[in-house]
Design a protein around this motif. Structure first.
Motif, PDB file in Angstrom:
ATOM      1  N   LEU A  11       0.880  -1.174   0.000  1.00 43.44           N
ATOM      2  CA  LEU A  11       0.000   0.000   0.000  1.00 43.44           C
ATOM      3  C   LEU A  11       0.918   1.224   0.000  1.00 43.44           C
ATOM      4  O   LEU A  11       0.973   1.954   0.966  1.00 43.44           O
ATOM      5  CB  LEU A  11      -0.918  -0.049   1.223  1.00 43.44           C
ATOM      6  N   SER A  71       2.567   5.801  12.511  1.00 45.85           N
ATOM      7  CA  SER A  71       1.825   5.721  11.248  1.00 45.85           C
ATOM      8  C   SER A  71       1.880   7.099  10.607  1.00 45.85           C
ATOM      9  O   SER A  71       2.282   8.079  11.258  1.00 45.85           O
ATOM     10  CB  SER A  71       0.357   5.349  11.505  1.00 45.85           C
ATOM     11  N   TYR A 124      -5.097  14.133   1.304  1.00 45.62           N
ATOM     12  CA  TYR A 124      -5.308  13.014   2.238  1.00 45.62           C
ATOM     13  C   TYR A 124      -4.196  13.056   3.255  1.00 45.62           C
ATOM     14  O   TYR A 124      -3.009  13.000   2.906  1.00 45.62           O
ATOM     15  CB  TYR A 124      -5.291  11.661   1.505  1.00 45.62           C
ATOM     16  N   GLY A 136      -4.356  11.100   6.288  1.00 45.94           N
ATOM     17  CA  GLY A 136      -4.628  10.073   7.278  1.00 45.94           C
ATOM     18  C   GLY A 136      -5.993  10.237   7.900  1.00 45.94           C
ATOM     19  O   GLY A 136      -6.815  11.046   7.442  1.00 45.94           O
ATOM     20  N   ASP A 183       3.504  16.594   3.436  1.00 42.35           N
ATOM     21  CA  ASP A 183       3.131  15.247   3.855  1.00 42.35           C
ATOM     22  C   ASP A 183       3.706  14.277   2.830  1.00 42.35           C
ATOM     23  O   ASP A 183       3.171  14.109   1.740  1.00 42.35           O
ATOM     24  CB  ASP A 183       1.609  15.135   3.963  1.00 42.35           C
ATOM     25  N   VAL A 238       4.202  10.987   3.234  1.00 44.56           N
ATOM     26  CA  VAL A 238       3.942   9.593   3.619  1.00 44.56           C
ATOM     27  C   VAL A 238       4.052   8.669   2.397  1.00 44.56           C
ATOM     28  O   VAL A 238       4.566   7.562   2.496  1.00 44.56           O
ATOM     29  CB  VAL A 238       2.573   9.477   4.320  1.00 44.56           C
TER      30      VAL A 238
HETATM   31  N1  PXG Z   1      -0.625  11.105   4.630  1.00 42.38           N
HETATM   32  C1  PXG Z   1      -0.570  10.667   3.362  1.00 42.38           C
HETATM   33  C2  PXG Z   1      -0.130  11.587   2.271  1.00 42.38           C
HETATM   34  C3  PXG Z   1      -0.924   9.336   3.073  1.00 42.38           C
HETATM   35  O1  PXG Z   1      -0.881   8.900   1.803  1.00 42.38           O
HETATM   36  C4  PXG Z   1      -1.355   9.012   5.427  1.00 42.38           C
HETATM   37  C5  PXG Z   1      -1.002  10.326   5.630  1.00 42.38           C
HETATM   38  C6  PXG Z   1      -1.781   8.171   6.570  1.00 42.38           C
HETATM   39  O2  PXG Z   1      -0.871   7.172   6.857  1.00 42.38           O
HETATM   40  P1  PXG Z   1      -1.344   5.867   7.673  1.00 42.38           P
HETATM   41  O3  PXG Z   1      -0.028   5.157   7.910  1.00 42.38           O
HETATM   42  O4  PXG Z   1      -1.957   6.339   8.942  1.00 42.38           O
HETATM   43  O5  PXG Z   1      -2.284   5.089   6.808  1.00 42.38           O
HETATM   44  C7  PXG Z   1      -1.313   8.492   4.131  1.00 42.38           C
HETATM   45  C8  PXG Z   1      -1.692   7.055   3.915  1.00 42.38           C
HETATM   46  C9  PXG Z   1      -4.552   4.604  -0.907  1.00 42.38           C
HETATM   47  C10 PXG Z   1      -4.167   4.684   0.528  1.00 42.38           C
HETATM   48  O6  PXG Z   1      -5.128   3.654  -1.327  1.00 42.38           O
HETATM   49  C11 PXG Z   1      -3.220   5.594   0.914  1.00 42.38           C
HETATM   50  C12 PXG Z   1      -2.872   5.708   2.246  1.00 42.38           C
HETATM   51  C13 PXG Z   1      -3.453   4.894   3.203  1.00 42.38           C
HETATM   52  C14 PXG Z   1      -4.402   3.976   2.811  1.00 42.38           C
HETATM   53  C15 PXG Z   1      -4.772   3.869   1.463  1.00 42.38           C
HETATM   54  O7  PXG Z   1      -4.236   5.504  -1.669  1.00 42.38           O
HETATM   55  N2  PXG Z   1      -1.964   6.683   2.596  1.00 42.38           N
END
Ligand code: PXG
Ligand code: PLP
Length: 459
Positions: A68, A127, A161, A163, A268, A270
């Motif tokens: 993911l 996370s 996005y 989180g 961000d 992530v």
């Molecule tokens: N910021 C960003 C930019 C992210 O992409 C988070 C924060 C949150 O991270 P955690 O580890 O709490 O999930 C994310 C997470 C998808 C998908 O399908 C993307 C994320 C999580 C779940 C699904 O694009 N990114």
């Protein structure tokens, strides 16, 4: 090494109670999943190695999304596995408040070595969501300790996005969050997103048009006054909401405006962190240094949960005042800097360094990103495709949704690809690709041709 699950292995695993091939699916309330649909036809993964998963039936599945967006070095890398195993045997847990353990300090130093110059401090969370809420709190507290406590407003961006925690959903720009959870944190505002298909459809890399979207910040400053605004948070490339690459000059402009108005800029990262865009961080790829970076995912190659905030030295130093016996920043998690996560992080950074993965998707790489770009753009003209976007080893293929049934068409392509043995990810009606950075050309071909087949037979 890459062999499918054999019965003896399954039996051994079941004997220690750690693995059941066909579990009862009732009790587990699955995250971000259509639970009822999933439980009718579960997709259960059992093993992974390199570019592949194997499901519980032993079927090989090519991973087009690094799990993911997180398994940047590919699955089950030996250095990472060994580091976790050794740490679990040496010391399971160490309290992070008023105590420490060497690996947390070592990992922080190693992160700083690859971070943009001047960003010399690392705060650990577990996370991306926790990293985001940590960064937002850091921004608020920073202004207070400087005596500018009126700076309380947080700005995000439409289609952001950040989180799922309360801070993150507030600055995030997803309507679903407002629909289900209401207001969350008050005092937020949003810039417009930068997606502009009329001018930028099928851009290869950064789109040419849209730097002026950053002027929204001037507008919000004119409305609220800079003295009330603490920080702006954006993803350098918006991932979860459909792979939105920043227009040329946009992030530079945002940086200039933040500096002009004393507003902290948070990237961000992530998703974009740890090599995804061809440099350790997108900040370096795009040549813009924020004040805070949030990261997670690729930090430990997804092997143990961990997130982090990387801060400019100046921000840390600002907190270091008052009596020395007092805690400077009243924040932290039981599992901040968890020993297993730190071990996994060190093994991960070693693996990235040994294999040049943090720059492979960039100009110093072996051309894999250009090959990937060519592959995804070859889907232009296939049924339902209305845009293709990419940067480094991230790709977005946007489909025309079925009228009145958003997400359904893309999800049917996801299911078809899964049936063909390729894992992709869809968000809305956009296919998002973010393969492990060890991907080879043959894998790119297989992913692209699998999607092409699925598109040609999609309703
Ligand atoms: N910021 C960003 C930019 C992210 O992409 C988070 C924060 C949150 O991270 P955690 O580890 O709490 O999930 C994310 C997470 C998808 C998908 O399908 C993307 C994320 C999580 C779940 C699904 O694009 N990114
Ligand atoms: N809830 C309770 C009752 C707690 O005692 C704690 C931590 O001690 C938390 C929540 C926060 O947990 P964590 O530090 O793992 O985020």
């Amino acid at each position: 090494m890459n062999k499918a699950l054999d019965p003896a292995l399954m039996q051994a695993a079941e004997a220690i109670g750690s693995h059941v091939a066909t579990p009862d699916l009732g009790a587990y309330w699955m995250p971000f999943t259509a639970n009822r649909q999933f439980k009718q036809a579960p997709r259960l993964l059992a093993r992974a190695s390199g570019m592949h998963y194997w499901d519980v039936q032993g079927r090989e599945v090519l991973d087009g999304v690094a799990g993911l967006w997180c398994v940047n070095a590919g699955h089950n890398r030996p250095r990472i596995t060994a580091a976790i195993q050794k740490q679990a045997a040496d010391m399971d847990f160490a309290p992070p408040f008023q105590m420490g353990h060497p690996k947390a300090f070592e990992l922080a130093s190693r992160i700083v070595q690859i971070a943009p110059a001047g960003m010399g401090k690392v705060f650990f969370a577990n996370s991306g969501s926790e990293a985001v809420d940590t960064a937002l709190k850091m921004a608020l507290a920073y202004h207070r300790v400087r005596g500018e406590g009126t700076r309380t407003r947080l700005l995000g961006r439409d289609r952001g996005y950040h989180g799922v925690n309360f801070g993150g959903i507030s600055v995030g720009g997803m309507v679903g969050n407002r629909k289900h959870f209401g207001l969350a944190v008050a005092g937020v505002d949003h810039l417009r997103h930068t997606h502009d298909p009329a001018r930028n459809a099928y851009s290869n890399g950064q789109p040419a048009h849209g730097a002026e979207f950053a002027d929204d910040l001037e507008k919000l400053v004119a409305m609220h006054d800079a003295s009330n605004i603490a920080a702006v948070i954006v993803e350098p490339i918006a991932g979860s909401t459909g792979v939105l690459v920043p227009p040329m000059g946009y992030l530079q402009k945002l940086r200039e405006l933040c500096t002009k108005h004393g507003i902290l800029l948070i990237f961000d990262e992530v998703i974009t962190g740890f090599g995804r865009t061809g440099a350790p961080f997108a900040a370096q790829t795009f040549g813009v240094t924020p004040d805070l970076i949030t990261c997670a995912k690729g930090l430990t190659n997804g092997a143990v949960p961990m997130g982090a905030v990387i801060a400019k030295d100046e921000i840390y130093e600002t907190f270091m005042q008052g009596p020395e016996h007092m805690i400077e920043f009243l924040h932290g998690y039981t599992y901040s800097g968890h020993p297993l996560a730190c071990a996994a992080g060190l093994g991960t950074l070693d693996t990235y360094a040994e294999e040049g993965l943090l720059t492979r998707a960039g100009p110093q790489g072996d051309g894999i990103a250009a090959y990937f770009a060519q592959g995804v753009h070859s889907l232009k003209g296939e049924p339902h495709v209305i845009d293709v976007r990419n940067h480094g080893l991230v790709g977005g293929i946007e489909l025309q949704g079925i009228a009145g049934e958003p997400t359904k068409r893309a999800f049917s392509v996801f299911l078809d690809c899964w049936a063909q043995g390729v894992l992709i990810r869809t968000t809305g009606d956009t296919i998002a690709l973010s393969p492990p950075l060890i991907i080879e050309r043959g894998h790119v071909d297989r992913i692209v041709e699998t999607i092409r087949t699925a598109l040609r037979r999609a309703a």
